[in-house]
Design a protein around this motif. Structure first.
Motif, PDB file in Angstrom:
ATOM      1  N   ILE A 187       0.741  -1.423   0.203  1.00 22.30           N
ATOM      2  CA  ILE A 187      -0.282  -0.062  -0.205  1.00 22.30           C
ATOM      3  C   ILE A 187       0.916   1.310   0.226  1.00 22.30           C
ATOM      4  CG2 ILE A 187      -1.740   1.453   0.929  1.00 22.30           C
ATOM      5  CD1 ILE A 187      -2.861  -1.027   0.598  1.00 22.30           C
ATOM      6  N   TYR A 188       0.526   2.347  -0.975  1.00 19.24           N
ATOM      7  CA  TYR A 188       1.146   3.357  -0.587  1.00 19.24           C
ATOM      8  C   TYR A 188       0.703   4.801  -0.840  1.00 19.24           C
ATOM      9  CZ  TYR A 188       4.533   0.215  -3.061  1.00 19.24           C
ATOM     10  OH  TYR A 188       5.577  -0.543  -3.990  1.00 19.24           O
ATOM     11  N   THR A 189       1.345   5.388  -0.147  1.00 16.05           N
ATOM     12  CA  THR A 189       0.861   7.185   0.253  1.00 16.05           C
ATOM     13  C   THR A 189       1.618   7.867  -0.261  1.00 16.05           C
ATOM     14  OG1 THR A 189      -0.200   8.464   1.536  1.00 16.05           O
ATOM     15  CG2 THR A 189       1.652   7.547   2.732  1.00 16.05           C
ATOM     16  N   THR A 190       1.155   9.350  -0.210  1.00 16.84           N
ATOM     17  CA  THR A 190       1.767  10.237  -0.468  1.00 16.84           C
ATOM     18  C   THR A 190       2.903  11.099   0.801  1.00 16.84           C
ATOM     19  OG1 THR A 190       1.204  10.867  -2.777  1.00 16.84           O
ATOM     20  CG2 THR A 190       2.746  12.152  -2.040  1.00 16.84           C
ATOM     21  N   CYS A 191       4.005  11.360   1.069  1.00 17.45           N
ATOM     22  CA  CYS A 191       4.153  12.153   2.196  1.00 17.45           C
ATOM     23  C   CYS A 191       3.493  13.389   2.569  1.00 17.45           C
ATOM     24  CB  CYS A 191       5.676  11.789   2.956  1.00 17.45           C
ATOM     25  SG  CYS A 191       6.819  12.764   4.361  1.00 17.45           S
ATOM     26  N   GLY A 218       5.679  15.619  -0.387  1.00 19.12           N
ATOM     27  CA  GLY A 218       5.278  14.401  -1.545  1.00 19.12           C
ATOM     28  C   GLY A 218       5.774  13.687  -2.319  1.00 19.12           C
ATOM     29  N   VAL A 219       6.429  12.974  -1.666  1.00 21.69           N
ATOM     30  CA  VAL A 219       7.298  11.720  -1.936  1.00 21.69           C
ATOM     31  C   VAL A 219       6.580  10.280  -2.297  1.00 21.69           C
ATOM     32  CG1 VAL A 219       8.898  10.615   0.052  1.00 21.69           C
ATOM     33  CG2 VAL A 219       9.048  10.068  -2.407  1.00 21.69           C
ATOM     34  N   GLU A 220       6.121   9.142  -2.938  1.00 18.82           N
ATOM     35  CA  GLU A 220       5.322   8.548  -2.351  1.00 18.82           C
ATOM     36  C   GLU A 220       6.321   7.347  -1.875  1.00 18.82           C
ATOM     37  OE1 GLU A 220       2.044   6.341  -5.497  1.00 18.82           O
ATOM     38  OE2 GLU A 220       4.671   5.348  -5.970  1.00 18.82           O
ATOM     39  N   HIS A 221       5.856   6.853  -0.651  1.00 13.12           N
ATOM     40  CA  HIS A 221       6.104   5.429   0.074  1.00 13.12           C
ATOM     41  C   HIS A 221       5.100   4.600  -0.047  1.00 13.12           C
ATOM     42  CE1 HIS A 221       4.818   7.696   3.859  1.00 13.12           C
ATOM     43  NE2 HIS A 221       4.533   7.994   3.441  1.00 13.12           N
ATOM     44  N   GLU A 222       5.346   3.186   0.558  1.00 15.78           N
ATOM     45  CA  GLU A 222       4.800   2.611   0.958  1.00 15.78           C
ATOM     46  C   GLU A 222       4.871   2.288   2.478  1.00 15.78           C
ATOM     47  OE1 GLU A 222       5.751  -2.118   1.477  1.00 15.78           O
ATOM     48  OE2 GLU A 222       6.429  -1.089  -0.061  1.00 15.78           O
ATOM     49  N   VAL A 223       3.632   2.124   3.193  1.00  7.00           N
ATOM     50  CA  VAL A 223       3.302   2.132   4.377  1.00  7.00           C
ATOM     51  C   VAL A 223       2.404   0.849   4.902  1.00  7.00           C
ATOM     52  CG1 VAL A 223       0.815   3.044   3.679  1.00  7.00           C
ATOM     53  CG2 VAL A 223       1.480   3.738   6.063  1.00  7.00           C
ATOM     54  N   ASP A 224       2.428   0.062   6.193  1.00 12.08           N
ATOM     55  CA  ASP A 224       1.981  -0.380   6.394  1.00 12.08           C
ATOM     56  C   ASP A 224       0.586  -0.159   7.447  1.00 12.08           C
ATOM     57  OD1 ASP A 224       1.104  -2.469   8.019  1.00 12.08           O
ATOM     58  OD2 ASP A 224       2.765  -3.027   8.756  1.00 12.08           O
ATOM     59  N   LEU A 225      -0.573  -0.625   6.738  1.00 13.92           N
ATOM     60  CA  LEU A 225      -1.552   0.322   7.189  1.00 13.92           C
ATOM     61  C   LEU A 225      -1.817  -0.582   8.838  1.00 13.92           C
ATOM     62  CD1 LEU A 225      -4.151  -0.379   4.263  1.00 13.92           C
ATOM     63  CD2 LEU A 225      -3.396   1.774   5.063  1.00 13.92           C
ATOM     64  N   THR A 226      -1.488  -1.943   8.451  1.00 14.46           N
ATOM     65  CA  THR A 226      -1.428  -2.902  10.029  1.00 14.46           C
ATOM     66  C   THR A 226      -1.207  -1.422  11.310  1.00 14.46           C
ATOM     67  OG1 THR A 226      -1.792  -4.850   9.173  1.00 14.46           O
ATOM     68  CG2 THR A 226      -1.282  -4.705  11.908  1.00 14.46           C
ATOM     69  N   ASP A 227      -0.541  -1.096  10.529  1.00 16.07           N
ATOM     70  CA  ASP A 227       0.729  -0.336  11.912  1.00 16.07           C
ATOM     71  C   ASP A 227      -0.118   1.260  11.580  1.00 16.07           C
ATOM     72  OD1 ASP A 227       3.099  -1.981  12.417  1.00 16.07           O
ATOM     73  OD2 ASP A 227       4.185  -0.605  11.234  1.00 16.07           O
ATOM     74  N   VAL A 228      -0.601   2.225  11.613  1.00 13.92           N
ATOM     75  CA  VAL A 228      -1.479   2.359  11.392  1.00 13.92           C
ATOM     76  C   VAL A 228      -2.547   2.396  11.813  1.00 13.92           C
ATOM     77  CG1 VAL A 228      -3.394   4.502   9.961  1.00 13.92           C
ATOM     78  CG2 VAL A 228      -1.256   4.067   8.828  1.00 13.92           C
ATOM     79  N   LEU A 229      -3.841   1.459  12.086  1.00 12.53           N
ATOM     80  CA  LEU A 229      -4.486   1.244  12.439  1.00 12.53           C
ATOM     81  C   LEU A 229      -4.871   1.240  13.768  1.00 12.53           C
ATOM     82  CD1 LEU A 229      -6.650  -1.051   9.837  1.00 12.53           C
ATOM     83  CD2 LEU A 229      -6.475   2.242  10.045  1.00 12.53           C
ATOM     84  N   THR A 230      -3.265  -0.202  14.030  1.00 12.26           N
ATOM     85  CA  THR A 230      -3.351  -0.853  15.197  1.00 12.26           C
ATOM     86  C   THR A 230      -2.800   1.180  16.341  1.00 12.26           C
ATOM     87  OG1 THR A 230      -0.705  -1.223  14.935  1.00 12.26           O
ATOM     88  CG2 THR A 230      -2.884  -3.312  15.400  1.00 12.26           C
ATOM     89  N   THR A 231      -2.316   1.829  15.549  1.00 12.26           N
ATOM     90  CA  THR A 231      -1.538   2.982  16.562  1.00 12.26           C
ATOM     91  C   THR A 231      -2.979   3.977  16.992  1.00 12.26           C
ATOM     92  OG1 THR A 231      -0.708   3.936  14.677  1.00 12.26           O
ATOM     93  CG2 THR A 231       0.436   2.599  16.325  1.00 12.26           C
ATOM     94  N   GLY A 232      -3.736   3.637  16.373  1.00 15.76           N
ATOM     95  CA  GLY A 232      -5.387   5.186  16.491  1.00 15.76           C
ATOM     96  C   GLY A 232      -5.278   5.773  15.601  1.00 15.76           C
ATOM     97  N   GLY A 233      -4.898   5.488  13.950  1.00 14.15           N
ATOM     98  CA  GLY A 233      -5.196   6.036  13.118  1.00 14.15           C
ATOM     99  C   GLY A 233      -6.359   5.417  12.314  1.00 14.15           C
ATOM    100  N   ASP A 234      -6.404   6.043  11.235  1.00 15.13           N
ATOM    101  CA  ASP A 234      -7.775   5.799  10.491  1.00 15.13           C
ATOM    102  C   ASP A 234      -7.937   6.207   8.959  1.00 15.13           C
ATOM    103  OD1 ASP A 234      -9.384   8.605   9.420  1.00 15.13           O
ATOM    104  OD2 ASP A 234      -8.871   9.160  11.343  1.00 15.13           O
TER     105      ASP A 234
END
Length: 74
Positions: A17-21, A25-41
């Motif tokens: 999964i990718y997102t943009t900083c 503005g650089v595109e980079h890979e992100v771990d959705l598990t980390d995002v969701l388990t730390t209270g992100g949405d």
């Protein structure tokens, strides 16, 4: 399971999964598990790239905190 709809079909969200900083503005890979388990949405969370994370740590927490981020590879 999360999915997107494309032409009325369910398409699973698969790794990588990718997102943009939001800072550089650089595109980079992100771990959705980390995002969701730390209270992100999935809607309101922004994930900084490694370089910008270190720079922000220097600005907000100081040089030693930034060194810890580099050591841990966050």
């Amino acid at each position: 399971m999360f999915y997107i709809k494309k032409k009325h079909k369910k398409v699973p969200i698969e790794d990588p999964i990718y997102t943009t900083c939001p800072m550089c503005g650089v595109e980079h890979e992100v771990d959705l598990t980390d995002v969701l388990t730390t209270g992100g949405d999935l809607y309101g969370t922004q994930v900084y790239c490694h370089r910008c994370s270190v720079e922000r740590a220097k600005q907000h927490k100081g040089q030693e905190w930034a060194k810890q981020i580099i050591r841990e590879g966050v």
